[in-house]
Design an enzyme around this catalytic site. Structure first.
Site, mmCIF file in Angstrom:
data_model
loop_
_atom_site.group_PDB
_atom_site.id
_atom_site.type_symbol
_atom_site.label_atom_id
_atom_site.label_comp_id
_atom_site.label_asym_id
_atom_site.label_seq_id
_atom_site.Cartn_x
_atom_site.Cartn_y
_atom_site.Cartn_z
ATOM 1 N N TYR A 15 0.837 -1.199 0.000
ATOM 2 C CA TYR A 15 0.000 0.000 0.000
ATOM 3 C C TYR A 15 0.869 1.246 0.000
ATOM 4 O O TYR A 15 2.088 1.178 0.167
ATOM 5 C CB TYR A 15 -0.956 0.011 1.197
ATOM 6 C CG TYR A 15 -0.325 0.323 2.538
ATOM 7 C CD1 TYR A 15 0.492 -0.598 3.185
ATOM 8 C CD2 TYR A 15 -0.541 1.550 3.160
ATOM 9 C CE1 TYR A 15 1.073 -0.308 4.411
ATOM 10 C CE2 TYR A 15 0.030 1.841 4.394
ATOM 11 C CZ TYR A 15 0.836 0.908 5.011
ATOM 12 O OH TYR A 15 1.407 1.207 6.218
ATOM 13 N N ARG B 86 -7.346 -22.079 -1.772
ATOM 14 C CA ARG B 86 -6.273 -21.320 -1.108
ATOM 15 C C ARG B 86 -4.972 -22.085 -1.202
ATOM 16 O O ARG B 86 -4.901 -23.221 -0.774
ATOM 17 C CB ARG B 86 -6.652 -21.127 0.378
ATOM 18 C CG ARG B 86 -5.603 -20.431 1.219
ATOM 19 C CD ARG B 86 -6.057 -20.363 2.673
ATOM 20 N NE ARG B 86 -5.093 -19.673 3.500
ATOM 21 C CZ ARG B 86 -4.050 -20.249 4.097
ATOM 22 N NH1 ARG B 86 -3.833 -21.545 3.936
ATOM 23 N NH2 ARG B 86 -3.229 -19.539 4.842
ATOM 24 N N HIS C 298 -0.542 -21.355 -0.855
ATOM 25 C CA HIS C 298 0.468 -20.345 -0.549
ATOM 26 C C HIS C 298 1.182 -19.826 -1.794
ATOM 27 O O HIS C 298 1.359 -18.631 -1.960
ATOM 28 C CB HIS C 298 1.512 -20.911 0.428
ATOM 29 C CG HIS C 298 1.013 -21.015 1.823
ATOM 30 N ND1 HIS C 298 0.056 -21.921 2.207
ATOM 31 C CD2 HIS C 298 1.343 -20.315 2.930
ATOM 32 C CE1 HIS C 298 -0.185 -21.783 3.495
ATOM 33 N NE2 HIS C 298 0.584 -20.808 3.960
ATOM 34 N N LYS D 17 6.445 -1.600 1.871
ATOM 35 C CA LYS D 17 5.234 -1.082 2.519
ATOM 36 C C LYS D 17 4.132 -2.129 2.342
ATOM 37 O O LYS D 17 3.207 -1.987 1.535
ATOM 38 C CB LYS D 17 4.850 0.293 1.945
ATOM 39 C CG LYS D 17 4.015 1.120 2.927
ATOM 40 C CD LYS D 17 4.057 2.585 2.611
ATOM 41 C CE LYS D 17 2.988 3.378 3.354
ATOM 42 N NZ LYS D 17 3.131 3.469 4.798
ATOM 43 N N GLU E 12 12.493 2.058 14.240
ATOM 44 C CA GLU E 12 11.546 3.114 13.858
ATOM 45 C C GLU E 12 10.315 2.988 14.737
ATOM 46 O O GLU E 12 10.279 2.160 15.654
ATOM 47 C CB GLU E 12 11.185 2.979 12.376
ATOM 48 C CG GLU E 12 10.554 1.636 12.028
ATOM 49 C CD GLU E 12 10.185 1.484 10.551
ATOM 50 O OE1 GLU E 12 10.085 2.488 9.843
ATOM 51 O OE2 GLU E 12 9.956 0.332 10.130
HETATM 52 N N1 PLP Z 1 7.688 3.586 9.271
HETATM 53 C C1 PLP Z 1 6.549 2.891 9.238
HETATM 54 C C2 PLP Z 1 6.551 1.500 9.778
HETATM 55 C C3 PLP Z 1 5.382 3.451 8.710
HETATM 56 O O1 PLP Z 1 4.252 2.739 8.667
HETATM 57 C C4 PLP Z 1 5.418 4.773 8.228
HETATM 58 C C5 PLP Z 1 4.214 5.404 7.669
HETATM 59 O O2 PLP Z 1 3.175 4.844 7.580
HETATM 60 C C6 PLP Z 1 6.615 5.478 8.283
HETATM 61 C C7 PLP Z 1 7.741 4.861 8.802
HETATM 62 C C8 PLP Z 1 6.705 6.878 7.752
HETATM 63 O O3 PLP Z 1 6.684 6.883 6.349
HETATM 64 P P1 PLP Z 1 6.148 8.124 5.517
HETATM 65 O O4 PLP Z 1 6.948 9.307 5.974
HETATM 66 O O5 PLP Z 1 6.435 7.782 4.112
HETATM 67 O O6 PLP Z 1 4.707 8.286 5.816
#
Ligand code: PLP
Length: 286
Positions: free
Chosen positions: A33, A107, A109, A153, A185
């Site tokens: 996403y 289903r 994998h 993502k 993070e």
């Molecule tokens: N790290 C994670 C795990 C995130 O889900 C997000 C944003 O959703 C970020 C960092 C920050 O990313 P961005 O600045 O592109 O929104």
């Protein structure tokens, strides 16, 4: 219904939108996403988000369902329905449903068939970020138990959701994640610390999402304002001893972190670098 949803070229009222239960996104979280912020109805850092979306698709071995020009047309067309000034556009692409859904194997994998990908978009208003002041939030710390490809993502966000729920129960906005003693993070943000006027954030690697806001803050805000930035690992001790801690993400911009677990970050108001970065960042949104 004011909110609309785009699914594979059809625009629905948000409450009417449906996808198949056999979509691999639903069965395996097999998808990615992106979230693109719009301020005053204008996309902010669109190309950067779009570039990451394509990278994410590539990293899970999915073809991009549309060419760039077609994407832009579809997004513009969809957003004609949007009456918000400040909002984010959510785009999700999943591998979808096999073309020839086999009654006996519903289903499996391995993704060895031909699939109709599901392209899904919606928009939602963004609050706060355009407000005048820098907001402060609490955070908790937690062991980072996610997989090792946090640079994708991915829609697979079970751990992130679990951790954010835990944070919320403890009156915190974010869970700051720790892997092997180092801060990676936040569950939905990148984390920065400031000590003796030097700013630090974890380096880009498979252990963090390369935040679009993170990159913008480093390149356009921190460097342009002549602050020192080190993209290097830092541990929990450094986090708690920091003069200032802040997080960045696309929907919130910059948020100052004032409390981590039970520890209060005592920012000296005369030397509030986060506030200066926030002021500079906001100018780009205007
Ligand atoms: N790290 C994670 C795990 C995130 O889900 C997000 C944003 O959703 C970020 C960092 C920050 O990313 P961005 O600045 O592109 O929104």
């Amino acid at each position: 219904m004011k909110n609309k949803v785009f699914i594979n070229d059809v625009i629905y009222d948000a409450t009417e939108a449906k996808i198949s239960v056999f979509d691999r996104g639903y069965l395996f979280s097999d998808g990615i996403y992106e979230l693109i912020p719009y301020f005053k109805s204008k996309a902010f850092l669109f190309n950067e988000h779009f570039h990451r979306l394509k990278n994410s698709l590539n990293m899970i071995g999915m073809d991009n369902p549309y060419e760039d020009k077609i994407w832009i047309n579809k997004i513009d067309n969809f957003l004609e329905n949007c009456s918000y000034d400040n909002f984010f556009l959510y785009i999700q692409i999943t591998r979808g449903v096999p073309n020839d859904l086999n009654e006996e194997i519903l289903r499996e994998h391995s993704a060895t068939k031909t699939y109709n990908p599901t392209v899904f978009m919606f928009y939602s208003p963004i609050k706060n970020i355009m407000g005048c002041s820098l907001n402060s939030v609490n955070a908790i710390t937690l062991e980072d138990k996610r997989w090792m490809q946090c640079d994708i993502k991915s829609i697979s966000l079970s751990f992130n959701s679990y951790a954010k729920t835990l944070a919320d129960k403890l009156d915190a906005y974010e869970a700051i994640l720790i892997r092997d003693g180092n801060i990676t993070e936040g569950c939905s943000s990148n984390i920065f610390i400031i000590k003796d006027n030097v700013i630090k954030t974890a380096p880009k690697s498979n252990l963090i999402l390369p935040g679009v806001t993170r990159a913008f803050i480093i390149e356009k805000v921190i460097k342009n304002n002549d602050f020192k930035i080190h993209e290097e690992s830092f541990d929990v001790g450094e986090l708690l001893k920091a003069d200032e801690v802040f997080l960045t993400n696309s929907s919130q911009g910059i948020l100052s972190i004032k409390k981590i677990d039970k520890h209060i970050i005592k920012t000296k108001s005369e030397n509030n670098i986060t506030q200066k970065l926030f002021n500079s960042y906001k100018e780009f949104l205007e």
